[in-house]
Design a protein around this motif. Structure first.
Motif: not given
Length: 248
Positions: A188-203
């Protein structure tokens, strides 16, 4: 020539490091929507056809998101977690043989030029030893933060991934920043890179969590270590909110 050979060897070393465990593979799709076109056929396809078909294959917790805010062009994001790269390949074959899927997806599959998006871009991301499996977030999570860290070359990326594996994951947990997935982009695009996702209630929870992270004594220790210096050169951040049919 020597530099190219060195980078190739480093990339193989990274791949070998991750192959020691059965790594999950995440497919992260981005659908860039057309202006002035209804996206209903695409939403219905995800909700009524694709996600149920993936669930029948044993693939759970499929995420579907849109951007939080009024960014243009509008995008829809789809996150699919596979047990490994073979499961990703097998899934495509299974869809082609799934008669229920073909029936449910009919309106989308015959839409042709009427599909509401300009293009689909896909990244394949392989989980790391420090965070090997996707974690379903709390049901109260309404704000998802997607982060992509790019590095100048493969060795810089290796060092940044090591920083996460050796020290950063517990800091996220202590700071109240729940992680959904983490991995190194294989394609995919951006290589070399790492990706992660966080989940929160709100800002508010987001701001509080990152404030705690930055002040954490372990973070203050590791950012001074020469081993990890200059291991990334850019951060791309996107705030997302789950669509009604998202399983995350």
């Amino acid at each position: 020539m020597k530099a190219k050979l060195f980078c190739s060897l480093v990339f193989l070393l990274i791949q070998f490091q991750f192959s020691n465990a059965q790594a999950e593979v995440y497919e992260f799709r981005t659908y860039e929507l057309e202006f002035f076109k209804s996206a209903d056929v695409l939403h219905n396809y995800f909700k009524d056809a694709l996600i149920p078909a993936l669930n029948r294959q044993g693939i759970q917790n499929v995420g579907a998101f849109e951007e939080a805010g009024d960014a243009l062009p509008k995008k829809i994001y789809l996150l699919v977690a596979y047990a490994n790269i073979q499961a990703f390949q097998d899934s495509q074959d299974a869809l082609a043989q799934d008669e229920q899927y073909k029936k449910d997806a009919h309106d989308y599959l015959v839409a042709g030029a009427a599909v509401p998006y300009k293009r689909i871009s896909t990244s394949l991301i392989r989980s790391s030893t420090g965070f090997p499996n996707l974690v379903k977030p709390d049901d109260a999570s309404n704000l998802f933060e997607l982060r992509i860290y790019t590095s100048a070359n493969e060795d810089d990326l290796r060092r940044k991934v090591k920083m996460f594996n050796d020290a950063e994951f517990p800091i996220f947990a202590d700071a109240g920043l729940p992680m959904v997935f983490f991995g190194v982009n294989m394609a995919g695009g951006q290589i070399p890179c790492l990706t992660y996702m966080l989940a929160l209630k709100d800002k508010e929870a987001h701001a509080e969590g990152w404030s705690k992270f930055i002040a954490h004594p372990e973070w203050q220790r590791i950012i001074k270590m020469e081993e990890y210096a200059n291991s990334m050169n850019n951060i791309l951040r996107v705030f997302l909110k789950p669509l009604p049919y998202s399983q995350l």
